[in-house]
Design a protein around this motif. Sequence first.
Motif, PDB file in Angstrom:
ATOM      1  N   THR A  86       0.828  -1.208   0.000  1.00  0.00           N
ATOM      2  CA  THR A  86       0.000   0.000   0.000  1.00  0.00           C
ATOM      3  C   THR A  86       0.860   1.255   0.000  1.00  0.00           C
ATOM      4  O   THR A  86       0.632   2.185  -0.791  1.00  0.00           O
ATOM      5  CB  THR A  86      -0.919   0.017   1.231  1.00  0.00           C
ATOM      6  OG1 THR A  86      -1.759  -1.151   1.209  1.00  0.00           O
ATOM      7  CG2 THR A  86      -1.789   1.260   1.248  1.00  0.00           C
ATOM      8  N   LEU A  87       1.864   1.300   0.850  1.00  0.00           N
ATOM      9  CA  LEU A  87       2.688   2.499   0.957  1.00  0.00           C
ATOM     10  C   LEU A  87       3.506   2.735  -0.306  1.00  0.00           C
ATOM     11  O   LEU A  87       3.664   3.882  -0.757  1.00  0.00           O
ATOM     12  CB  LEU A  87       3.598   2.404   2.177  1.00  0.00           C
ATOM     13  CG  LEU A  87       2.896   2.279   3.541  1.00  0.00           C
ATOM     14  CD1 LEU A  87       3.894   2.430   4.676  1.00  0.00           C
ATOM     15  CD2 LEU A  87       1.761   3.270   3.680  1.00  0.00           C
ATOM     16  N   ARG A  88       4.012   1.669  -0.886  1.00  0.00           N
ATOM     17  CA  ARG A  88       4.773   1.838  -2.124  1.00  0.00           C
ATOM     18  C   ARG A  88       3.885   2.377  -3.249  1.00  0.00           C
ATOM     19  O   ARG A  88       4.307   3.239  -4.026  1.00  0.00           O
ATOM     20  CB  ARG A  88       5.421   0.514  -2.533  1.00  0.00           C
ATOM     21  CG  ARG A  88       6.629   0.160  -1.676  1.00  0.00           C
ATOM     22  CD  ARG A  88       7.428  -0.998  -2.207  1.00  0.00           C
ATOM     23  NE  ARG A  88       6.712  -2.265  -2.154  1.00  0.00           N
ATOM     24  CZ  ARG A  88       7.304  -3.455  -2.145  1.00  0.00           C
ATOM     25  NH1 ARG A  88       8.633  -3.532  -2.188  1.00  0.00           N
ATOM     26  NH2 ARG A  88       6.606  -4.560  -2.093  1.00  0.00           N
ATOM     27  N   ARG A  89       2.651   1.887  -3.330  1.00  0.00           N
ATOM     28  CA  ARG A  89       1.735   2.370  -4.359  1.00  0.00           C
ATOM     29  C   ARG A  89       1.363   3.831  -4.131  1.00  0.00           C
ATOM     30  O   ARG A  89       1.256   4.615  -5.080  1.00  0.00           O
ATOM     31  CB  ARG A  89       0.473   1.506  -4.388  1.00  0.00           C
ATOM     32  CG  ARG A  89       0.672   0.089  -4.917  1.00  0.00           C
ATOM     33  CD  ARG A  89       0.918   0.074  -6.412  1.00  0.00           C
ATOM     34  NE  ARG A  89      -0.172   0.656  -7.160  1.00  0.00           N
ATOM     35  CZ  ARG A  89      -1.305   0.013  -7.503  1.00  0.00           C
ATOM     36  NH1 ARG A  89      -1.487  -1.247  -7.119  1.00  0.00           N
ATOM     37  NH2 ARG A  89      -2.232   0.622  -8.205  1.00  0.00           N
ATOM     38  N   ILE A  90       1.155   4.201  -2.881  1.00  0.00           N
ATOM     39  CA  ILE A  90       0.801   5.592  -2.582  1.00  0.00           C
ATOM     40  C   ILE A  90       1.937   6.533  -2.969  1.00  0.00           C
ATOM     41  O   ILE A  90       1.709   7.585  -3.582  1.00  0.00           O
ATOM     42  CB  ILE A  90       0.438   5.738  -1.091  1.00  0.00           C
ATOM     43  CG1 ILE A  90      -0.918   5.075  -0.814  1.00  0.00           C
ATOM     44  CG2 ILE A  90       0.408   7.203  -0.678  1.00  0.00           C
ATOM     45  CD1 ILE A  90      -1.308   5.051   0.652  1.00  0.00           C
ATOM     46  N   VAL A  91       3.159   6.172  -2.629  1.00  0.00           N
ATOM     47  CA  VAL A  91       4.309   7.006  -2.993  1.00  0.00           C
ATOM     48  C   VAL A  91       4.411   7.147  -4.503  1.00  0.00           C
ATOM     49  O   VAL A  91       4.719   8.228  -5.029  1.00  0.00           O
ATOM     50  CB  VAL A  91       5.601   6.414  -2.393  1.00  0.00           C
ATOM     51  CG1 VAL A  91       6.831   7.104  -2.965  1.00  0.00           C
ATOM     52  CG2 VAL A  91       5.587   6.539  -0.874  1.00  0.00           C
ATOM     53  N   GLN A  92       4.136   6.087  -5.236  1.00  0.00           N
ATOM     54  CA  GLN A  92       4.189   6.129  -6.694  1.00  0.00           C
ATOM     55  C   GLN A  92       3.092   7.015  -7.274  1.00  0.00           C
ATOM     56  O   GLN A  92       3.325   7.783  -8.220  1.00  0.00           O
ATOM     57  CB  GLN A  92       4.056   4.711  -7.270  1.00  0.00           C
ATOM     58  CG  GLN A  92       5.248   3.817  -7.009  1.00  0.00           C
ATOM     59  CD  GLN A  92       4.975   2.368  -7.390  1.00  0.00           C
ATOM     60  OE1 GLN A  92       3.864   2.013  -7.807  1.00  0.00           O
ATOM     61  NE2 GLN A  92       5.975   1.524  -7.253  1.00  0.00           N
ATOM     62  N   ARG A  93       1.905   6.923  -6.705  1.00  0.00           N
ATOM     63  CA  ARG A  93       0.758   7.638  -7.262  1.00  0.00           C
ATOM     64  C   ARG A  93       0.761   9.124  -6.944  1.00  0.00           C
ATOM     65  O   ARG A  93       0.213   9.925  -7.696  1.00  0.00           O
ATOM     66  CB  ARG A  93      -0.549   7.020  -6.730  1.00  0.00           C
ATOM     67  CG  ARG A  93      -0.878   5.666  -7.307  1.00  0.00           C
ATOM     68  CD  ARG A  93      -2.078   5.050  -6.615  1.00  0.00           C
ATOM     69  NE  ARG A  93      -3.285   5.822  -6.840  1.00  0.00           N
ATOM     70  CZ  ARG A  93      -4.130   5.624  -7.852  1.00  0.00           C
ATOM     71  NH1 ARG A  93      -3.885   4.689  -8.753  1.00  0.00           N
ATOM     72  NH2 ARG A  93      -5.229   6.353  -7.954  1.00  0.00           N
TER      73      ARG A  93
END
Length: 214
Positions: A86-93
């Motif tokens: 979740t955190l990796r996706r949020i940072v990417q988005r």
Amino acid sequence: MRRIGLLGGSFNPAHRGHRHVTLEAIRLLALDEVWWLVSPGNPLKPRAGMAPLAARLASARAMARRAPIKATDLEARLRTRYTVDTLRRIVQRYPRNRFIWIMGADNLAQFHAWRQWRTIARTMPIAVLTRPGYDDDALAAPAMGWLRRYRRPARQATNWAEWSVPALVLLRFRPDRTSATQLRAVDPDWHVRFADPISVTSIPAASSSRQPQE
């Protein structure tokens, strides 16, 4: 660039304790806002007694009113199961924002059981909030043995956006002792009041066309 805290949890139900610790985190970390990531299901918690996501999200939205708090089902929409993903996706988005992961001392005490917990620590700074009955266990936890070298003084907490990761700060304040477990014991059918389907509180769209599409 907005300074945003991320606080995950079941919110089963959301209560004034969640609101209290969030407002304290906003104050101590000088945040623009906090996103409550209402979990579709915590892999470390039993499913028994867990209200539907729609009801938990509705209770979180109600508790977040008139505060710089966004209650969201972003984790469900990203279709991620573990915090690290979740955190990796949020940072990417949302590359134009700076994020800090916020968790209670009870979670630090079991952080070593989380999937790829060291990767979480390398993804964004972590702020740990005091919680009655858990602080001693948190400081003695296996994960803290590794994280201790990256601990930053609480007096520098407002500088977190400038820290290199891993970075950990422990925040202490007068806690609110409200317990979701106690609230469910008193009112086991609380979720009936929030049974109608609702839409998520708005979270900004990803700012780049190169971000993952759902």
